[in-house]
Design a protein around this motif. Structure first.
Motif, PDB file in Angstrom:
ATOM      1  N   VAL A 155      55.845  32.768  37.458  1.00 65.46           N
ATOM      2  CA  VAL A 155      55.569  32.056  36.207  1.00 65.46           C
ATOM      3  C   VAL A 155      55.835  30.570  36.365  1.00 65.46           C
ATOM      4  O   VAL A 155      55.026  29.720  35.958  1.00 65.46           O
ATOM      5  CB  VAL A 155      56.414  32.646  35.057  1.00 65.46           C
ATOM      6  CG1 VAL A 155      56.297  31.782  33.809  1.00 65.46           C
ATOM      7  CG2 VAL A 155      55.977  34.071  34.747  1.00 65.46           C
ATOM      8  N   ALA A 156      56.995  30.234  36.966  1.00 66.72           N
ATOM      9  CA  ALA A 156      57.408  28.828  37.042  1.00 66.72           C
ATOM     10  C   ALA A 156      56.606  28.024  38.050  1.00 66.72           C
ATOM     11  O   ALA A 156      56.333  26.832  37.836  1.00 66.72           O
ATOM     12  CB  ALA A 156      58.898  28.750  37.387  1.00 66.72           C
ATOM     13  N   THR A 157      56.216  28.650  39.166  1.00 65.17           N
ATOM     14  CA  THR A 157      55.587  27.884  40.252  1.00 65.17           C
ATOM     15  C   THR A 157      54.078  28.087  40.367  1.00 65.17           C
ATOM     16  O   THR A 157      53.413  27.317  41.059  1.00 65.17           O
ATOM     17  CB  THR A 157      56.231  28.259  41.604  1.00 65.17           C
ATOM     18  OG1 THR A 157      56.028  29.656  41.858  1.00 65.17           O
ATOM     19  CG2 THR A 157      57.712  27.951  41.583  1.00 65.17           C
ATOM     20  N   VAL A 158      53.544  29.108  39.705  1.00 69.28           N
ATOM     21  CA  VAL A 158      52.113  29.376  39.818  1.00 69.28           C
ATOM     22  C   VAL A 158      51.422  29.287  38.455  1.00 69.28           C
ATOM     23  O   VAL A 158      50.512  28.473  38.251  1.00 69.28           O
ATOM     24  CB  VAL A 158      51.858  30.768  40.446  1.00 69.28           C
ATOM     25  CG1 VAL A 158      50.350  31.056  40.503  1.00 69.28           C
ATOM     26  CG2 VAL A 158      52.466  30.842  41.831  1.00 69.28           C
ATOM     27  N   ILE A 159      51.864  30.108  37.510  1.00 72.19           N
ATOM     28  CA  ILE A 159      51.140  30.232  36.235  1.00 72.19           C
ATOM     29  C   ILE A 159      51.266  28.968  35.395  1.00 72.19           C
ATOM     30  O   ILE A 159      50.250  28.410  34.933  1.00 72.19           O
ATOM     31  CB  ILE A 159      51.655  31.459  35.455  1.00 72.19           C
ATOM     32  CG1 ILE A 159      51.345  32.732  36.236  1.00 72.19           C
ATOM     33  CG2 ILE A 159      51.022  31.514  34.074  1.00 72.19           C
ATOM     34  CD1 ILE A 159      51.881  33.995  35.603  1.00 72.19           C
ATOM     35  N   LEU A 160      52.492  28.490  35.172  1.00 66.52           N
ATOM     36  CA  LEU A 160      52.664  27.312  34.319  1.00 66.52           C
ATOM     37  C   LEU A 160      52.004  26.063  34.894  1.00 66.52           C
ATOM     38  O   LEU A 160      51.345  25.312  34.152  1.00 66.52           O
ATOM     39  CB  LEU A 160      54.156  27.073  34.058  1.00 66.52           C
ATOM     40  CG  LEU A 160      54.854  28.123  33.183  1.00 66.52           C
ATOM     41  CD1 LEU A 160      56.303  27.741  32.933  1.00 66.52           C
ATOM     42  CD2 LEU A 160      54.119  28.301  31.853  1.00 66.52           C
ATOM     43  N   PRO A 161      52.129  25.780  36.218  1.00 63.72           N
ATOM     44  CA  PRO A 161      51.400  24.618  36.748  1.00 63.72           C
ATOM     45  C   PRO A 161      49.892  24.727  36.599  1.00 63.72           C
ATOM     46  O   PRO A 161      49.215  23.749  36.262  1.00 63.72           O
ATOM     47  CB  PRO A 161      51.823  24.581  38.222  1.00 63.72           C
ATOM     48  CG  PRO A 161      53.161  25.245  38.254  1.00 63.72           C
ATOM     49  CD  PRO A 161      53.074  26.326  37.232  1.00 63.72           C
ATOM     50  N   LEU A 162      49.331  25.923  36.838  1.00 58.24           N
ATOM     51  CA  LEU A 162      47.893  26.085  36.707  1.00 58.24           C
ATOM     52  C   LEU A 162      47.441  26.047  35.256  1.00 58.24           C
ATOM     53  O   LEU A 162      46.279  25.718  34.976  1.00 58.24           O
ATOM     54  CB  LEU A 162      47.459  27.407  37.349  1.00 58.24           C
ATOM     55  CG  LEU A 162      47.582  27.483  38.876  1.00 58.24           C
ATOM     56  CD1 LEU A 162      47.214  28.869  39.374  1.00 58.24           C
ATOM     57  CD2 LEU A 162      46.705  26.423  39.534  1.00 58.24           C
ATOM     58  N   ALA A 163      48.344  26.378  34.341  1.00 59.57           N
ATOM     59  CA  ALA A 163      48.011  26.340  32.911  1.00 59.57           C
ATOM     60  C   ALA A 163      48.481  25.042  32.251  1.00 59.57           C
ATOM     61  O   ALA A 163      48.519  24.952  31.021  1.00 59.57           O
ATOM     62  CB  ALA A 163      48.638  27.537  32.194  1.00 59.57           C
ATOM     63  N   SER A 164      48.827  24.030  33.060  1.00 58.27           N
ATOM     64  CA  SER A 164      49.374  22.791  32.511  1.00 58.27           C
ATOM     65  C   SER A 164      48.392  22.072  31.579  1.00 58.27           C
ATOM     66  O   SER A 164      48.796  21.428  30.617  1.00 58.27           O
ATOM     67  CB  SER A 164      49.791  21.847  33.647  1.00 58.27           C
ATOM     68  OG  SER A 164      48.676  21.541  34.479  1.00 58.27           O
ATOM     69  N   GLY A 165      47.083  22.210  31.878  1.00 55.45           N
ATOM     70  CA  GLY A 165      46.098  21.587  30.996  1.00 55.45           C
ATOM     71  C   GLY A 165      46.143  22.166  29.599  1.00 55.45           C
ATOM     72  O   GLY A 165      46.135  21.431  28.601  1.00 55.45           O
ATOM     73  N   GLY A 166      46.200  23.493  29.492  1.00 54.65           N
ATOM     74  CA  GLY A 166      46.304  24.131  28.188  1.00 54.65           C
ATOM     75  C   GLY A 166      47.615  23.835  27.496  1.00 54.65           C
ATOM     76  O   GLY A 166      47.659  23.630  26.273  1.00 54.65           O
ATOM     77  N   LEU A 167      48.711  23.800  28.271  1.00 54.14           N
ATOM     78  CA  LEU A 167      50.013  23.480  27.691  1.00 54.14           C
ATOM     79  C   LEU A 167      50.023  22.067  27.113  1.00 54.14           C
ATOM     80  O   LEU A 167      50.529  21.834  26.009  1.00 54.14           O
ATOM     81  CB  LEU A 167      51.103  23.620  28.753  1.00 54.14           C
ATOM     82  CG  LEU A 167      51.481  25.045  29.162  1.00 54.14           C
ATOM     83  CD1 LEU A 167      52.312  25.027  30.430  1.00 54.14           C
ATOM     84  CD2 LEU A 167      52.258  25.711  28.030  1.00 54.14           C
ATOM     85  N   THR A 168      49.453  21.127  27.857  1.00 52.07           N
ATOM     86  CA  THR A 168      49.417  19.744  27.379  1.00 52.07           C
ATOM     87  C   THR A 168      48.526  19.613  26.152  1.00 52.07           C
ATOM     88  O   THR A 168      48.891  18.930  25.183  1.00 52.07           O
ATOM     89  CB  THR A 168      48.912  18.814  28.492  1.00 52.07           C
ATOM     90  OG1 THR A 168      49.673  19.025  29.673  1.00 52.07           O
ATOM     91  CG2 THR A 168      49.052  17.358  28.069  1.00 52.07           C
ATOM     92  N   SER A 169      47.369  20.273  26.171  1.00 46.52           N
ATOM     93  CA  SER A 169      46.461  20.205  25.023  1.00 46.52           C
ATOM     94  C   SER A 169      47.105  20.818  23.786  1.00 46.52           C
ATOM     95  O   SER A 169      47.039  20.243  22.696  1.00 46.52           O
ATOM     96  CB  SER A 169      45.152  20.932  25.350  1.00 46.52           C
ATOM     97  OG  SER A 169      44.488  20.320  26.431  1.00 46.52           O
ATOM     98  N   GLY A 170      47.726  21.986  23.947  1.00 43.17           N
ATOM     99  CA  GLY A 170      48.387  22.614  22.815  1.00 43.17           C
ATOM    100  C   GLY A 170      49.529  21.781  22.279  1.00 43.17           C
ATOM    101  O   GLY A 170      49.706  21.655  21.055  1.00 43.17           O
ATOM    102  N   SER A 171      50.314  21.199  23.182  1.00 41.42           N
ATOM    103  CA  SER A 171      51.430  20.351  22.750  1.00 41.42           C
ATOM    104  C   SER A 171      50.929  19.114  22.015  1.00 41.42           C
ATOM    105  O   SER A 171      51.518  18.683  21.011  1.00 41.42           O
ATOM    106  CB  SER A 171      52.264  19.941  23.967  1.00 41.42           C
ATOM    107  OG  SER A 171      52.800  21.066  24.627  1.00 41.42           O
ATOM    108  N   MET A 172      49.841  18.531  22.501  1.00 42.88           N
ATOM    109  CA  MET A 172      49.283  17.352  21.854  1.00 42.88           C
ATOM    110  C   MET A 172      48.775  17.684  20.455  1.00 42.88           C
ATOM    111  O   MET A 172      48.994  16.924  19.501  1.00 42.88           O
ATOM    112  CB  MET A 172      48.160  16.760  22.697  1.00 42.88           C
ATOM    113  CG  MET A 172      47.551  15.493  22.137  1.00 42.88           C
ATOM    114  SD  MET A 172      46.463  14.649  23.317  1.00 42.88           S
ATOM    115  CE  MET A 172      45.215  15.917  23.563  1.00 42.88           C
ATOM    116  N   ILE A 173      48.104  18.834  20.322  1.00 35.54           N
ATOM    117  CA  ILE A 173      47.612  19.254  19.009  1.00 35.54           C
ATOM    118  C   ILE A 173      48.770  19.411  18.037  1.00 35.54           C
ATOM    119  O   ILE A 173      48.733  18.913  16.902  1.00 35.54           O
ATOM    120  CB  ILE A 173      46.830  20.573  19.134  1.00 35.54           C
ATOM    121  CG1 ILE A 173      45.513  20.337  19.886  1.00 35.54           C
ATOM    122  CG2 ILE A 173      46.539  21.164  17.760  1.00 35.54           C
ATOM    123  CD1 ILE A 173      44.772  21.619  20.238  1.00 35.54           C
TER     124      ILE A 173
END
Length: 289
Positions: A199-217
């Motif tokens: 989760v920490a080294t594969v999934i979250l880095p690859l999903a960083s675009g969605g995390l950033t977009s959701g956080s910005m919203i």
């Protein structure tokens, strides 16, 4: 080398689609920018219509402005943190589930967005008040002796804002996690990475675009929240949006309210630039990794 004919055809195609979109771009641009320029002009005018910087001097020298600014940032950051804590595990579970099950759960998650925000806010008011369902249930279970102050304060406003924003955070994060190639995760697991390491080294880095977009919203949207803090805050929680409304309704001060509006717009622009920079850095990090 590229074919010149193909390049001309691609350029012609792009111009064609821009031409189709141009009327909508003009309408949306004028509708969005004209009020902003009007408010900007009002912020530099006195009641008599004379040019002045006094409106900005007045709001920036007022302790109420800085208190409202602090309340606004505290509400937005707190809502964002709770949405991240609750939304990331939920999005991960949905991305790992069967698509049919995930779609049904997504419908349940989106149900609150089909209801008016005013109705939902007053629903939380009924649930959280001293004799509401939450306090009554906790008292019946023997968990509390006195009703908890869950409404007409910062906590109540935060609960209502989180309830509204959580679905909007989950959607882009879920979409990003759903697009991750399962072979990458399985490869990491086969090399000895445990669940949390994957989760920490594969999934979250690859999903960083969605995390950033959701956080910005979540963060930018909550900067301008009005109804939820006004109802669930009970007059004790006063972000900038409520201060703007009171400046107009109580003092009829268009100049001061416009200056506060421009301050809020500046805050939104700064937040947008920060999230854009974070997203770019995250994308470059994933690319080089």
């Amino acid at each position: 080398m590229s074919d010149p004919g193909l390049l001309r055809e691609q350029r012609r195609e792009r111009l064609f689609f821009v031409g189709l979109a141009w009327p909508a771009i003009v309408i949306v641009g004028v509708s969005a920018m004209a009020p902003i320029f009007w408010i900007l002009g009002q912020s530099f005018q006195t009641v008599a219509g004379e040019a002045t910087l006094g409106n900005y001097d007045k709001i920036l020298s007022s302790g109420l402005t800085w208190s409202s600014l602090g309340t606004t940032l505290a509400l937005s950051l707190s809502t964002l943190i709770i949405c991240v804590v609750l939304g990331v595990p939920l999005a991960l579970a949905l991305a790992s589930a069967n698509r049919r099950v995930a779609n049904r759960v997504l419908i349940l998650i989106m149900l609150p967005l089909w209801t008016s925000i005013l109705v939902r806010t007053y629903g939380w008011l009924v649930l959280l008040r001293r004799d509401g369902l939450v306090n009554s249930t906790l008292a019946w279970l023997g968990v509390i002796d006195q009703p908890l102050p869950l409404v007409y304060n910062f906590t109540g406003a935060l609960i209502g804002m989180t309830h509204y924003m959580l679905p909007l955070f989950v959607l882009p994060v879920y979409a990003a996690m759903r697009d991750i190639d399962g072979n990458v995760v399985r490869a990491a697991a086969s090399l000895g990475a445990g669940f949390w390491r994957c989760v920490a080294t594969v999934i979250l880095p690859l999903a960083s675009g969605g995390l950033t977009s959701g956080s910005m919203i979540v963060f930018i949207y909550t900067l301008g929240f009005f109804i939820t803090p006004a109802v669930l805050g009970g007059g004790k929680v006063n972000p900038i949006a409520i201060r703007i409304e009171r400046t107009l309704s109580t003092f009829q001060d268009w100049g001061g309210a416009s200056a506060l509006g421009m301050l809020l717009l500046l805050l939104i622009l700064i937040a947008g630039c920060m999230f854009a920079a974070i997203r770019r850095l995250a994308r470059e990090k994933v690319h080089y990794a």
